[in-house]
Write a protein that holds these residues in place. Structure first.
Motif, PDB file in Angstrom:
ATOM      1  N   ARG A   1       0.839  -1.199   0.000  1.00 30.81           N
ATOM      2  CA  ARG A   1       0.000   0.000   0.000  1.00 30.81           C
ATOM      3  C   ARG A   1       0.871   1.246   0.000  1.00 30.81           C
ATOM      4  O   ARG A   1       2.031   1.208   0.429  1.00 30.81           O
ATOM      5  N   GLN A   2       0.289   2.330  -0.471  1.00 31.41           N
ATOM      6  CA  GLN A   2       0.995   3.600  -0.493  1.00 31.41           C
ATOM      7  C   GLN A   2       0.038   4.711  -0.091  1.00 31.41           C
ATOM      8  O   GLN A   2      -0.952   4.961  -0.788  1.00 31.41           O
TER       9      GLN A   2
ATOM     10  N   ARG B   1       5.859   3.387  -0.634  1.00 33.98           N
ATOM     11  CA  ARG B   1       5.078   2.164  -0.693  1.00 33.98           C
ATOM     12  C   ARG B   1       5.503   1.235   0.440  1.00 33.98           C
ATOM     13  O   ARG B   1       6.686   1.085   0.738  1.00 33.98           O
TER      14      ARG B   1
ATOM     15  N   TYR C   1      -2.092  -2.172  -3.588  1.00 36.12           N
ATOM     16  CA  TYR C   1      -1.650  -2.837  -4.801  1.00 36.12           C
ATOM     17  C   TYR C   1      -1.425  -4.324  -4.535  1.00 36.12           C
ATOM     18  O   TYR C   1      -0.892  -4.692  -3.490  1.00 36.12           O
TER      19      TYR C   1
ATOM     20  N   TYR D   1      10.023  -5.826  -2.662  1.00 40.18           N
ATOM     21  CA  TYR D   1       9.369  -4.845  -3.526  1.00 40.18           C
ATOM     22  C   TYR D   1       9.693  -5.065  -5.001  1.00 40.18           C
ATOM     23  O   TYR D   1       9.127  -4.402  -5.859  1.00 40.18           O
TER      24      TYR D   1
ATOM     25  N   GLY E   1      -3.834  -0.761  -8.642  1.00 44.11           N
ATOM     26  CA  GLY E   1      -4.141  -0.220  -7.332  1.00 44.11           C
ATOM     27  C   GLY E   1      -5.621   0.068  -7.141  1.00 44.11           C
ATOM     28  O   GLY E   1      -6.358   0.323  -8.095  1.00 44.11           O
TER      29      GLY E   1
END
Length: 129
Positions: free
Chosen positions: A38-39, A45, A95, A114, A122
């Protein structure tokens, strides 16, 4: 090539629940470790949860343990994130991501990094106080 499409985001009050889904294209879904990241606005992120290709093993970042549950249905090429007891600090774009598991690795292996092979576009989750 794998395409990932998230759905299920929305606006919810603190303490509420949402279930995110991520549908994957292709016939090799079960060869990928899947994760949710998530961001939040203005932030980097952040990794949230991961699940092994078999679904037997899962991993969660400390801040969501006991509230979020990641699962997958390989027959439906879909990974889920059930989010309960949501907090305003959970507000972010969520995401899903896929990382191919190398041949010979345990079916319980999951990837928590990552550097994923594929990303979804997203879905926004907003938690109001």
């Amino acid at each position: 090539q794998v395409q990932l499409v998230e759905s299920g985001g929305g606006l919810v009050q603190a303490g509420g629940s949402l279930r995110l889904s991520c549908a994957a294209s292709g016939r090799t879904f079960s060869t990928y470790s899947m994760s949710w990241l998530r961001q939040a606005p203005g932030k980097e992120r952040e990794f949230v949860a991961a699940i092994s290709r078999s679904g037997a093993s899962t991993y969660y970042v400390d801040g969501v343990k006991g509230r979020f549950t990641i699962s997958r249905d390989n027959a439906k090429n879909t990974v889920y994130l059930q989010m309960n007891s949501l907090k305003p600090e959970d507000t972010a774009v969520y995401y899903c991501a896929a990382r191919l598991v190398p041949s010979g690795y345990s079916s319980r292996y999951y990837y928590t990094g990552y550097d994923n092979d594929y990303w979804g576009q997203g879905t926004q989750v907003t938690v109001s106080s």
